[in-house]
Design an enzyme around this catalytic site. Structure first.
Site, PDB file in Angstrom:
ATOM      1  CB  ILE A 343       7.741 -17.504  29.949  1.00 14.59           C
ATOM      2  CG1 ILE A 343       6.947 -18.478  29.072  1.00 14.59           C
ATOM      3  CG2 ILE A 343       8.523 -16.512  29.092  1.00 14.59           C
ATOM      4  CD1 ILE A 343       5.856 -17.810  28.248  1.00 14.59           C
ATOM      5  CE  LYS A 410      -4.640 -19.779  13.312  1.00 14.73           C
ATOM      6  NZ  LYS A 410      -4.263 -18.519  12.628  1.00 14.73           N
ATOM      7  CB  VAL A 448       2.975 -12.342  10.445  1.00 18.40           C
ATOM      8  CG1 VAL A 448       2.315 -11.320  11.344  1.00 18.40           C
ATOM      9  CG2 VAL A 448       3.494 -13.501  11.260  1.00 18.40           C
ATOM     10  CB  SER A 451       5.758 -15.932  10.848  1.00 15.99           C
ATOM     11  OG  SER A 451       4.584 -16.640  10.512  1.00 15.99           O
ATOM     12  CB  VAL A 455       0.395 -20.857   4.458  1.00 15.91           C
ATOM     13  CG1 VAL A 455       0.175 -19.405   4.071  1.00 15.91           C
ATOM     14  CG2 VAL A 455      -0.114 -21.778   3.377  1.00 15.91           C
ATOM     15  NE  ARG A 540      -3.288 -27.660   8.664  1.00 19.75           N
ATOM     16  CZ  ARG A 540      -2.192 -26.922   8.787  1.00 19.75           C
ATOM     17  NH1 ARG A 540      -1.002 -27.497   8.754  1.00 19.75           N
ATOM     18  NH2 ARG A 540      -2.274 -25.623   8.950  1.00 19.75           N
TER      19      ARG A 540
END
Length: 642
Positions: A343, A410, A448, A451, A455, A540
């Protein structure tokens, strides 16, 4: 059936006359016998009864038998009541008249005989199957069924009809005290879920099938905990118990998963609204090989678009999603167009727009891994900001009807480079939307489940290795949603978009990451803290304890869909955004990554980076002069032949 009907008629006459039929009535019976039986058989045939398989008779077939015989009885009764008037003209008619009592008794006996013969045949088949199962397949698995409702009834019926499943239901478990002690399809309701452990021991149960339709997460957690305490495996039937034609497919029973424990009420979509938006349209999905992009493509295919453009940079991912879609939707094979493209490549994006002229664009392409983008902020800017700008500018230039960007929680008060770049992308398309005929909208949601890089797969991998399971902080919380649920709401929001909105999906309550870890360990049949250790590693780079879905400056309003809200934030000045992006572009390849963070702070005052000692710290920054705003360069008008 003809033999059964004949026996029923003669039996009715014997009962009516106490086993001694007078000779005159015997003559009448001989004359009327073939006509009555023919009428009854014809009525049964009209309702399809002779075509039913005797070995699979059920309530539906019994009702049809009753309706057929009742119609024949009404016809015979009408003939009997009208016969005296006809007999005045044709006296011979009286020779064929039978008493009304005989007709009533015949109806009862015929119904019991026709259905009884079929029930006996079914019982014989089931007994034979049980013997075969015991002799060949082996001992069935003794099973408790949790939920004696409608779904449980269907499961019990399917188990009875499928000996190959090797399931022997020893009883139902149900928390409704009025059901305890009752019998459902031959299976007794033994008690409530609080007594699972005791009942499993008493009846020798080896597994549990949860047959509650759309069982809430809290209920599943409680049942799962009881099963773990009893040493039983629990399986659940997903969704609305996947019923087709009144039957339940037991092959869909599976182990309870983390998605079940987080499940909320099913998303109710306005299908007609989405269909009007997508059906017959040319749709482009960027990032089509990713977790969100590929699921968007699956959902879009359900609405039969004229063409679906799969835009993806990774060749391997594009190959797999294209092959899957062709297999799942063969009727759309010629309409699925895979396009390998970056893109950020303006010429390639412009050529795709010119060739296919999409009506709607769903922009899911992005770099999303928070720690990785902290180490590579320039690449986050290149892909998430400049790539979005390139695609959005092309949509404006080629007069695409609608552009929907997938954003993230986020982006709200960001502490990470990834969140900050997504917020900049939101700002750009919002300001561009005020100058364009294209309707630009943003859909913002949280994490989600399942994905790539999320996690849950990471925790499963750590559990498979024997632990420890690494959690960053005991108080860290995140919003979670399943991939299909998120994509369905994205399509719904896209259908509602009029331009300029930031749609915010209702993600429910945030979930502690450490609770997810404990649940996954428990679902693996292990004990947290004993079999598998949970270790806290610290936050993190770029992470924060709690994510948000909106900011104070945004006016969050309800929409006509209960799970979608819209936030309207005051747009930035076009010149400021263009200038900021120009500086970002000029600094993204800086040797010192901290330079990029500083410029992101210039664009987004609420951005407060969480930078650890192991990452480069800000250096002295020399910003380039403000470049002139040339809209002819920003928005090149279409030149190539279409």
């Amino acid at each position: 059936d003809l033999t059964i009907l004949s026996i029923a008629l003669w039996g009715a006459c014997f009962l009516r006359f106490d086993w001694h039929i007078p000779t005159p009535f015997l003559v009448r019976l001989m004359l009327a016998w073939p006509y009555i039986v023919a009428l009854q058989y014809g009525a049964l045939a009209a309702f399809g009864v002779p075509r039913f398989a005797w070995s699979y008779v059920g309530l539906r077939e019994v009702v049809r038998v009753l309706l057929g015989l009742a119609c024949a009885f009404v016809a015979l009764l009408a003939a009997r009541l009208g016969a005296p008037a006809v007999a005045k003209v044709y006296p011979a008619v009286e020779l064929a008249l039978l008493p009304i009592g005989v007709l009533i008794i015949d109806l009862i006996i015929a119904f019991l005989a026709v259905t009884g013969a079929r029930v006996l045949k079914r019982l014989q088949r089931e007994e034979r199957n049980s013997q075969i199962r015991a002799a060949v397949i082996g001992e069935p698995v003794r099973t408790l069924l949790v939920g004696a409702g409608e779904a449980g009834l269907l499961v019990a019926k399917e188990i009875a009809a499928r000996p190959d499943l090797q399931i022997l239901p020893v009883g139902f478990i149900d928390d409704n005290p009025h059901k305890v002690g009752t019998v459902v399809h031959g299976i007794r309701v033994l008690g409530t879920t609080a007594a699972i452990q005791e009942l499993a021991r008493r009846f020798g149960a080896e597994q549990v099938l949860i047959t509650i339709a759309n069982a809430p997460a809290r209920e599943l957690r409680r049942v799962q905990a009881s099963c773990n305490a009893a040493g039983l495996k629990a399986k659940v039937l997903p969704g609305l118990f996947e019923i087709v034609g009144g039957r339940v497919n037991l092959s869909r029973f599976r182990e309870v998963t983390i998605e079940d424990l987080l499940r909320r009420e099913p998303v109710a979509l306005r299908m007609d609204e989405i269909s009007r938006t997508l059906q017959g349209k040319v749709v482009l999905v960027s990032g089509a090989g990713g977790s969100i992009g590929s699921e968007l493509c699956r959902q879009i295919c359900r609405f039969k678009p004229e063409r679906l453009i799969l835009l993806e940079q990774a060749e391997n991912s594009l190959f797999h999603v294209h092959r899957e879609l062709v297999s799942a939707f063969p009727e759309l094979k010629s309409a699925l167009v895979p396009c390998i493209a970056d893109i950020c490549n303006e010429d390639r994006v412009d050529a795709i727009m010119a060739t296919h002229r999409p009506d709607i664009v769903f922009h899911a392409a992005a770099h999303k891994h928070v720690p990785m983008m902290e180490w590579n902020p320039g690449e986050a800017v290149r892909n998430n900001v400049l790539g979005t700008r390139t695609l959005a500018d092309a949509c404006h230039a080629w007069e695409v009807q609608q552009f929907v960007m997938i954003s993230t929680d986020k982006a709200v008060n960001p502490t990470s480079v990834m969140g900050a770049t997504k917020r900049v992308a939101e700002m750009y398309i919002q300001t561009l939307g005020m100058r364009s005929s294209t309707r630009f909208s943003t859909v913002r949601f949280g994490n989600v489940l399942g994905s790539a890089g999320s996690v849950i797969p990471l925790f499963k991998e750590q559990i498979a290795k024997g632990g420890p399971v690494l959690v960053t902080h005991p108080e860290m919380k995140r919003y979670f949603m399943t991939i299909p649920e998120a994509c369905q709401l994205v399509l719904q929001a896209g259908a509602m978009g009029r331009g300029g909105e930031i749609f915010i999906l209702d993600m429910g309550e945030p979930v502690k990451i450490v609770d997810l870890a404990r649940d996954l360990i428990t679902l693996s049949g292990l004990t947290p803290g004993e079999d598998i250790e949970i270790k806290f590693t610290g936050i993190r780079p770029g992470e924060k304890l709690f994510e948000e879905l909106s900011v104070a400056e945004e006016s969050v309003d309800k929409t006509r869909h209960p799970k979608i809200f819209v936030g309207r934030v005051r747009p930035n000045r076009w010149e400021d955004v263009v200038h900021g992006l120009a500086i970002l572009e000029a600094t993204m390849n800086a040797a010192d990554p901290a330079v990029v963070r500083v410029q992101l702070q210039q664009l987004i005052p609420e951005y407060e980076p969480v930078v650890l000692d192991s990452l480069p710290q800000p250096a002295t920054l020399h910003l380039p002069p403000t470049p002139p705003v040339d809209e002819g360069i920003l928005f090149p008008r279409p030149q190539m032949a279409v």
